[in-house]
Design a protein around this motif. Structure first.
Motif, PDB file in Angstrom:
ATOM      1  N   LEU A   1       0.846  -1.193   0.000  1.00 23.35           N
ATOM      2  CA  LEU A   1       0.000   0.000   0.000  1.00 23.35           C
ATOM      3  C   LEU A   1       0.876   1.235   0.000  1.00 23.35           C
ATOM      4  CD1 LEU A   1      -2.660  -1.082   2.618  1.00 23.35           C
ATOM      5  CD2 LEU A   1      -3.110  -0.494   0.234  1.00 23.35           C
ATOM      6  N   PRO A   2       0.518   2.253  -0.786  1.00 23.39           N
ATOM      7  CA  PRO A   2       1.333   3.469  -0.743  1.00 23.39           C
ATOM      8  C   PRO A   2       1.236   4.114   0.626  1.00 23.39           C
ATOM      9  CG  PRO A   2      -0.623   3.747  -2.134  1.00 23.39           C
ATOM     10  CD  PRO A   2      -0.586   2.309  -1.716  1.00 23.39           C
ATOM     11  N   ASP A   3       2.313   4.831   0.998  1.00 24.34           N
ATOM     12  CA  ASP A   3       2.358   5.455   2.323  1.00 24.34           C
ATOM     13  C   ASP A   3       1.577   6.771   2.273  1.00 24.34           C
ATOM     14  OD1 ASP A   3       2.959   6.124   4.865  1.00 24.34           O
ATOM     15  OD2 ASP A   3       4.970   6.900   4.399  1.00 24.34           O
ATOM     16  N   GLU A   4       0.280   6.657   2.370  1.00 24.29           N
ATOM     17  CA  GLU A   4      -0.568   7.858   2.325  1.00 24.29           C
ATOM     18  C   GLU A   4      -1.797   7.605   3.188  1.00 24.29           C
ATOM     19  OE1 GLU A   4      -2.132   8.503  -1.600  1.00 24.29           O
ATOM     20  OE2 GLU A   4      -2.976   6.496  -1.706  1.00 24.29           O
ATOM     21  N   ARG A   5      -2.477   8.696   3.517  1.00 21.93           N
ATOM     22  CA  ARG A   5      -3.721   8.559   4.272  1.00 21.93           C
ATOM     23  C   ARG A   5      -4.788   7.930   3.383  1.00 21.93           C
ATOM     24  NH1 ARG A   5      -3.407  11.829   8.899  1.00 21.93           N
ATOM     25  NH2 ARG A   5      -1.652  13.267   8.768  1.00 21.93           N
ATOM     26  N   VAL A   6      -5.648   7.135   4.018  1.00 21.48           N
ATOM     27  CA  VAL A   6      -6.830   6.580   3.336  1.00 21.48           C
ATOM     28  C   VAL A   6      -8.016   6.946   4.221  1.00 21.48           C
ATOM     29  CG1 VAL A   6      -8.003   4.506   2.539  1.00 21.48           C
ATOM     30  CG2 VAL A   6      -5.514   4.691   2.305  1.00 21.48           C
ATOM     31  N   ARG A   7      -8.777   7.934   3.749  1.00 18.56           N
ATOM     32  CA  ARG A   7      -9.828   8.512   4.606  1.00 18.56           C
ATOM     33  C   ARG A   7     -11.201   8.024   4.146  1.00 18.56           C
ATOM     34  NH1 ARG A   7      -8.348  12.828   7.266  1.00 18.56           N
ATOM     35  NH2 ARG A   7      -6.932  13.395   5.579  1.00 18.56           N
ATOM     36  N   TYR A   8     -11.979   7.512   5.085  1.00 19.42           N
ATOM     37  CA  TYR A   8     -13.309   7.005   4.739  1.00 19.42           C
ATOM     38  C   TYR A   8     -14.350   8.113   4.867  1.00 19.42           C
ATOM     39  CZ  TYR A   8     -17.701   4.524   4.795  1.00 19.42           C
ATOM     40  OH  TYR A   8     -18.984   4.134   4.517  1.00 19.42           O
ATOM     41  N   HIS A   9     -15.160   8.242   3.814  1.00 21.77           N
ATOM     42  CA  HIS A   9     -16.282   9.195   3.842  1.00 21.77           C
ATOM     43  C   HIS A   9     -17.589   8.425   4.023  1.00 21.77           C
ATOM     44  CE1 HIS A   9     -19.661  11.228   1.716  1.00 21.77           C
ATOM     45  NE2 HIS A   9     -19.272  12.198   2.502  1.00 21.77           N
ATOM     46  N   ASP A  10     -18.337   8.751   5.095  1.00 24.02           N
ATOM     47  CA  ASP A  10     -19.634   8.105   5.333  1.00 24.02           C
ATOM     48  C   ASP A  10     -20.669   8.659   4.354  1.00 24.02           C
ATOM     49  OD1 ASP A  10     -19.623   6.564   8.088  1.00 24.02           O
ATOM     50  OD2 ASP A  10     -18.487   8.414   8.463  1.00 24.02           O
ATOM     51  N   PRO A  11     -21.176   7.856   3.408  1.00 27.54           N
ATOM     52  CA  PRO A  11     -22.283   8.348   2.576  1.00 27.54           C
ATOM     53  C   PRO A  11     -23.528   8.528   3.456  1.00 27.54           C
ATOM     54  CG  PRO A  11     -21.274   6.370   1.632  1.00 27.54           C
ATOM     55  CD  PRO A  11     -20.756   6.503   3.028  1.00 27.54           C
ATOM     56  N   CYS A  12     -24.282   9.596   3.202  1.00 24.98           N
ATOM     57  CA  CYS A  12     -25.438   9.899   4.073  1.00 24.98           C
ATOM     58  C   CYS A  12     -26.441   8.754   4.091  1.00 24.98           C
ATOM     59  CB  CYS A  12     -26.137  11.170   3.604  1.00 24.98           C
ATOM     60  SG  CYS A  12     -25.053  12.592   3.584  1.00 24.98           S
ATOM     61  N   GLN A  13     -26.709   8.175   2.908  1.00 28.04           N
ATOM     62  CA  GLN A  13     -27.750   7.138   2.862  1.00 28.04           C
ATOM     63  C   GLN A  13     -27.294   5.854   3.557  1.00 28.04           C
ATOM     64  OE1 GLN A  13     -30.745   8.015   1.910  1.00 28.04           O
ATOM     65  NE2 GLN A  13     -29.908  10.002   1.400  1.00 28.04           N
ATOM     66  N   LEU A  14     -25.988   5.586   3.517  1.00 26.68           N
ATOM     67  CA  LEU A  14     -25.487   4.394   4.205  1.00 26.68           C
ATOM     68  C   LEU A  14     -25.466   4.634   5.721  1.00 26.68           C
ATOM     69  CD1 LEU A  14     -24.287   1.549   3.551  1.00 26.68           C
ATOM     70  CD2 LEU A  14     -22.035   2.570   3.850  1.00 26.68           C
TER      71      LEU A  14
ATOM     72  N   GLY B   1      -4.776  -2.988   7.423  1.00 23.96           N
ATOM     73  CA  GLY B   1      -3.963  -3.374   8.584  1.00 23.96           C
ATOM     74  C   GLY B   1      -3.977  -2.310   9.656  1.00 23.96           C
ATOM     75  N   ARG B   2      -4.849  -1.355   9.571  1.00 25.55           N
ATOM     76  CA  ARG B   2      -5.026  -0.281  10.558  1.00 25.55           C
ATOM     77  C   ARG B   2      -6.359   0.396  10.268  1.00 25.55           C
ATOM     78  NH1 ARG B   2      -4.616   4.334   7.676  1.00 25.55           N
ATOM     79  NH2 ARG B   2      -3.281   4.310   5.841  1.00 25.55           N
ATOM     80  N   PRO B   3      -6.923   1.127  11.236  1.00 28.84           N
ATOM     81  CA  PRO B   3      -8.191   1.810  10.946  1.00 28.84           C
ATOM     82  C   PRO B   3      -7.989   2.887   9.882  1.00 28.84           C
ATOM     83  CG  PRO B   3      -7.752   1.748  13.313  1.00 28.84           C
ATOM     84  CD  PRO B   3      -6.482   1.305  12.631  1.00 28.84           C
ATOM     85  N   PRO B   4      -9.001   3.133   9.087  1.00 29.80           N
ATOM     86  CA  PRO B   4      -8.873   4.214   8.085  1.00 29.80           C
ATOM     87  C   PRO B   4      -8.810   5.570   8.765  1.00 29.80           C
ATOM     88  CG  PRO B   4     -11.152   3.420   8.193  1.00 29.80           C
ATOM     89  CD  PRO B   4     -10.335   2.513   9.068  1.00 29.80           C
ATOM     90  N   ASP B   5      -8.266   6.556   8.067  1.00 27.21           N
ATOM     91  CA  ASP B   5      -8.317   7.940   8.558  1.00 27.21           C
ATOM     92  C   ASP B   5      -9.759   8.421   8.495  1.00 27.21           C
ATOM     93  OD1 ASP B   5      -5.300   8.891   8.806  1.00 27.21           O
ATOM     94  OD2 ASP B   5      -5.480   7.557   7.076  1.00 27.21           O
ATOM     95  N   GLU B   6     -10.030   9.476   9.274  1.00 27.48           N
ATOM     96  CA  GLU B   6     -11.418   9.939   9.394  1.00 27.48           C
ATOM     97  C   GLU B   6     -11.521  11.425   9.076  1.00 27.48           C
ATOM     98  OE1 GLU B   6     -14.015   8.113  10.172  1.00 27.48           O
ATOM     99  OE2 GLU B   6     -13.313   6.364  11.305  1.00 27.48           O
ATOM    100  N   PHE B   7     -12.677  11.826   8.579  1.00 27.64           N
ATOM    101  CA  PHE B   7     -13.028  13.246   8.490  1.00 27.64           C
ATOM    102  C   PHE B   7     -13.317  13.748   9.908  1.00 27.64           C
ATOM    103  CE2 PHE B   7     -13.755  12.201   4.084  1.00 27.64           C
ATOM    104  CZ  PHE B   7     -13.546  13.397   3.413  1.00 27.64           C
ATOM    105  N   ASP B   8     -13.160  15.069  10.132  1.00 27.96           N
ATOM    106  CA  ASP B   8     -13.519  15.619  11.449  1.00 27.96           C
ATOM    107  C   ASP B   8     -14.977  15.318  11.769  1.00 27.96           C
ATOM    108  OD1 ASP B   8     -11.008  16.538  11.820  1.00 27.96           O
ATOM    109  OD2 ASP B   8     -11.436  18.637  11.282  1.00 27.96           O
ATOM    110  N   TYR B   9     -15.834  15.494  10.749  1.00 25.44           N
ATOM    111  CA  TYR B   9     -17.255  15.172  10.921  1.00 25.44           C
ATOM    112  C   TYR B   9     -17.486  13.806  10.313  1.00 25.44           C
ATOM    113  CZ  TYR B   9     -17.968  19.947  12.405  1.00 25.44           C
ATOM    114  OH  TYR B   9     -17.906  21.116  13.096  1.00 25.44           O
ATOM    115  N   ARG B  10     -17.835  12.858  11.149  1.00 24.76           N
ATOM    116  CA  ARG B  10     -17.940  11.474  10.669  1.00 24.76           C
ATOM    117  C   ARG B  10     -19.074  10.747  11.377  1.00 24.76           C
ATOM    118  NH1 ARG B  10     -13.157  12.323  13.427  1.00 24.76           N
ATOM    119  NH2 ARG B  10     -12.971  11.324  15.457  1.00 24.76           N
TER     120      ARG B  10
END
Ligand code: SF4
Ligand code: SF4
Length: 366
Positions: free
Chosen positions: A253-266, A285-294
């Motif tokens: 995996l590239p060494d970068e953040r992977v941030r999950y966006h919660d879709p509103c309907q999901l 292999g680790r939790p995804p990064d998060e938006f401040d509002y999640r």
């Protein structure tokens, strides 16, 4: 409600907002992007209430705000009464459209729906994934029209992944669920389209749905219209999470953040927050990064409720704001789980945006 009599059933919800000190006003992505009082949840609900009562004219300036909503339910989450503004505004759209009044964008969606449905059928027919599709398979996958037509690569990843997870080829639903018609305000046409899809799905033993907007249509709206399906609706990302041990953590995996966006309907629509995080944690292999509002407080991508058709510039501004938040948080990759969010982010982002279906497919060896 003598002007819009079908809104009588929504009187309670409308009155709650009309006489409220606007406690949810900062939650609405539309009025945050376009700062007009009439576009706050309070403004939209009050105008529907006053129009229904005949206190203001039934004209575009008073009725179009009913379409200025992505259906994100952020206001409902922020409201002490959990008032369901989005659903009430869908009812207002139907009542207003029945009087021959609606924004051009909504009218266009209804007028072009037959073409849209035909293009969806053609797009699904072209989604063959070798060894993963069989027309008479007992498990059916509904990818949703946005995945099939606009993001076929991700739709194919979902087909491969679903087939692997259920252990046999899947059949593909070719009919659109009809949600664009419901959001436009054309309830009778929505019901007719829902009946077409239900007839297509007759006899299937399992129904897997990829797009959370379609899943909300089938799980939440179909029962209100008396539409029966042959099996419980399973959401793709929950199916993947229930087999998480079968997903192989990804190498290189590239060494970068992977941030999950919660879709509103999901998220707020179906209450699914853990499943995508479980899947991504396993693959990363680790939790995804998060938006401040999640999670329950996640901010909308601007892609829902037909906003890209009725207020395209506002929808783009909302998406740009989310991408800017991602960049301020260190950038990297955005992963989401909804074709509409994927498309709206891709239209604005310089950062890569991916769908969770692609990640699940890779974890299954694609
Ligand atoms: S959704 Fe709730 S907080 Fe927002 S205006 Fe309506 S009643 Fe008030
Ligand atoms: S559902 Fe979302 S877009 Fe619609 S009024 Fe509420 S916060 Fe605004």
């Amino acid at each position: 409600m003598h002007v819009l009599p079908t809104l009588e059933s929504q009187r309670n919800a409308l009155e709650k907002c009309t006489f409220c000190p606007k406690l949810c006003r900062s939650a609405c992505p539309v009025s945050n992007a376009e700062t007009r009082e009439t576009l706050t949840p309070w403004g939209k609900m009050s105008l529907a209430y006053f129009t229904g009562h005949g206190d203001v004219p039934l004209d575009a300036s008073h009725t179009d705000p009913a379409w200025a909503c992505t259906g994100c339910k952020a206001c409902t989450h922020a409201c002490d009464h959990q008032n369901d503004v989005a659903t009430t505004l869908y009812e207002a759209r139907a009542a207003i459209m029945a009087k021959g009044q609606n924004p051009i964008g909504a009218a266009r969606v209804v007028k072009n729906f037959d073409k849209h449905a035909e293009r969806t059928r053609q797009a699904v027919a072209e989604l063959g994934v070798h060894g993963s599709v069989r027309r008479d398979a007992a498990t059916n996958l509904l990818t949703g029209c946005s995945y099939a037509r606009a993001t076929p690569r991700e739709a194919k990843d979902a087909i491969f992944a679903t087939s692997q997870l259920v252990g046999e080829p899947v059949s593909l639903a070719e009919n659109c669920c009809g949600l664009p018609l419901l959001m436009a305000g054309a309830q009778e046409a929505f019901k007719a389209q829902a009946e077409k899809l239900a007839a297509e799905l007759h006899g299937r033993k399992r129904l897997i749905v990829l797009d959370p907007g379609c899943a909300v249509a089938l799980k939440v709206h179909y029962p209100k219209f008396g539409i029966k399906l042959p099996a419980e609706v399973e959401v793709f990302v929950e199916l993947a999470a229930s087999h998480v041990g079968r997903l192989k953590p990804l190498d290189n995996l590239p060494d970068e953040r992977v941030r999950y966006h919660d879709p509103c309907q999901l998220g707020r629509g179906l209450g699914i927050y853990e499943a995508p995080r479980l899947v991504l944690s396993r693959l990363l292999g680790r939790p995804p990064d998060e938006f401040d509002y999640r999670r329950e407080k996640a901010a909308c991508s601007g892609a829902g409720g037909l906003l890209p058709s009725t207020m395209p510039d506002v929808a783009k501004r909302i998406a740009k704001t989310r991408v800017a938040e991602h960049e301020e948080g260190g950038g990297g990759k955005i992963v989401t789980a909804c074709a509409s969010s994927l498309l709206s982010f891709r239209a604005t982002a310089v950062e890569p945006v991916e769908d969770i279906a692609t990640w699940v497919a890779k974890g299954l060896g694609a």
